[in-house]
Design an enzyme around this catalytic site. Structure first.
Site, PDB file in Angstrom:
ATOM      1  N   ALA A  63      35.550  49.312  41.891  1.00  0.00           N
ATOM      2  CA  ALA A  63      36.574  48.537  41.183  1.00  0.00           C
ATOM      3  C   ALA A  63      36.486  47.046  41.486  1.00  0.00           C
ATOM      4  O   ALA A  63      37.373  46.284  41.111  1.00  0.00           O
ATOM      5  CB  ALA A  63      37.965  49.057  41.545  1.00  0.00           C
ATOM      6  N   CYS A  64      35.408  46.633  42.151  1.00  0.00           N
ATOM      7  CA  CYS A  64      35.280  45.245  42.570  1.00  0.00           C
ATOM      8  C   CYS A  64      34.249  44.518  41.712  1.00  0.00           C
ATOM      9  O   CYS A  64      33.188  45.061  41.410  1.00  0.00           O
ATOM     10  CB  CYS A  64      34.865  45.192  44.035  1.00  0.00           C
ATOM     11  SG  CYS A  64      35.084  43.566  44.776  1.00  0.00           S
ATOM     12  N   ILE A  65      34.565  43.300  41.320  1.00  0.00           N
ATOM     13  CA  ILE A  65      33.639  42.492  40.521  1.00  0.00           C
ATOM     14  C   ILE A  65      33.370  41.141  41.195  1.00  0.00           C
ATOM     15  O   ILE A  65      33.043  40.163  40.552  1.00  0.00           O
ATOM     16  CB  ILE A  65      34.174  42.277  39.085  1.00  0.00           C
ATOM     17  CG1 ILE A  65      35.599  41.681  39.093  1.00  0.00           C
ATOM     18  CG2 ILE A  65      34.151  43.580  38.312  1.00  0.00           C
ATOM     19  CD1 ILE A  65      36.109  41.303  37.710  1.00  0.00           C
ATOM     20  N   THR A  66      33.498  41.123  42.531  1.00  0.00           N
ATOM     21  CA  THR A  66      33.298  39.888  43.280  1.00  0.00           C
ATOM     22  C   THR A  66      31.933  39.274  43.010  1.00  0.00           C
ATOM     23  O   THR A  66      31.808  38.067  42.790  1.00  0.00           O
ATOM     24  CB  THR A  66      33.463  40.151  44.791  1.00  0.00           C
ATOM     25  OG1 THR A  66      34.797  40.615  45.028  1.00  0.00           O
ATOM     26  CG2 THR A  66      33.226  38.895  45.595  1.00  0.00           C
TER      27      THR A  66
END
Length: 320
Positions: free
Chosen positions: A173-176
């Site tokens: 769920a991370c788009i860093t």
């Protein structure tokens, strides 16, 4: 530096010395308590809530309660400890968090575990918070993160952290890495290996786990505990809403830095998604334990320590 991730690694079997996989011991000592398996649900609002935290503590699983309802944390600590269970909470680094620690002291409450939960944990402000907590609540086991480098691990440990959380942006769920260009997405397992070279205290591998075998690989490369989000978000006990699409059930799952969590589009580094509904979390945790027992048998040992000693190969697919 050689970089690789979970899919790039295969562990090499050693001679089995146990009669049955059920004889393998998957338990791990982490801080003041011993737990059935080296797995902890991510401290995200879509993964953990108070009823699930209570169930996990009652059944000898580690948990970290999220920090997104800060006004309820004192009552949470009191409630868990009144039930004879360990309290494990999260804090941030804002000024109000110092007041919260002082509130715990005033109430004579000492959580067994406190996790400083910051996306970029290699920070003067995290170091300041570690020192403050260890001064005010020296008996609390302090986990700090998240970090990506040996330098960061050394600095947080030297500041007083009892464990460090490794992983910047590798979660589903991370788009860093897409928003900032930074992170351990795509090389999380190599980052864990790198950090373990410097660590003198336990590490938590946080993010990038897609299969149960990835838990074993995390242990091999230095993790004492493995934090899992998406794989533990789709259960009956998970806080996210149950949604049916084309006769299939899903649960909502969102990142802590998502617009859903923030309730505003500001410094967004996470997203919301649907994960397949998986029934009871107890069944999944039991499966993880059984798979770890199988891993120990392949490692040629009797407990998790044997996994740390096995050889491995890098099987990266050739990019044409």
């Amino acid at each position: 530096m050689d970089t690789f991730d979970y899919d790039d690694i295969q562990l090499i079997p050693s001679k089995c010395i146990i009669n049955s996989r059920s004889d393998a011991d998957t338990s791990v000592q982490f801080g003041p308590h011993r737990f059935k398996i080296p797995v902890v649900p991510a401290n995200m609002e879509s993964v953990i809530d108070e009823p699930l935290a209570i169930w996990l503590a009652q059944n000898d699983y580690f948990y970290v309660m999220h920090r997104f309802q800060p006004e309820k944390r004192v009552a949470f600590v009191r409630h868990l400890q009144e039930k004879g269970l360990f309290a494990s909470i999260s804090v941030g680094i804002k000024d109000s968090e110092y007041e919260f620690i002082n509130d715990l002291v005033a109430a004579a409450l000492t959580p067994e575990y406190i996790t400083i939960d910051v996306a970029h944990g290699h920070s003067d402000y995290v170091i300041k918070m570690i020192k403050f907590i260890k001064n005010k609540l020296p008996e609390s086991f302090v986990i700090a993160g998240n970090v990506a480098t040996p330098e960061a691990v050394r600095e947080l440990e030297n500041a007083g952290a009892d464990a460090t959380k490794v992983g910047v942006g590798p979660g589903k769920a991370c788009i860093t890495k897409l928003k900032t260009g930074f992170g351990t997405g795509g090389w999380q397992l190599a980052a864990l290996r790198w950090c373990s070279k410097a660590a003198r205290k336990p590490l938590i591998a946080d993010g990038g786990i897609r299969n149960n075998g990835d838990i074993t690989k995390s242990v091999r490369f230095g993790a004492s505990m493995v934090m899992i989000g998406s794989m533990l978000a789709g259960h009956q006990e998970s806080p996210g809403n149950l949604i049916k699409i084309d006769d299939k059930n899903y649960k909502q799952y969102w990142g802590s830095a998502s617009e859903t969590q923030k309730q505003a589009y500001r410094n967004v580094e996470g997203k919301q998604m649907l994960v397949p509904y998986r029934g009871s979390i107890q069944d999944t945790l039991t499966e993880m334990r059984e798979d770890l027992q199988s891993s120990i048998s392949y490692a040629g040992g009797k407990d998790l320590e044997s996994i740390r000693k096995v050889d491995y190969v890098i099987v990266k697919k050739i990019q044409l």
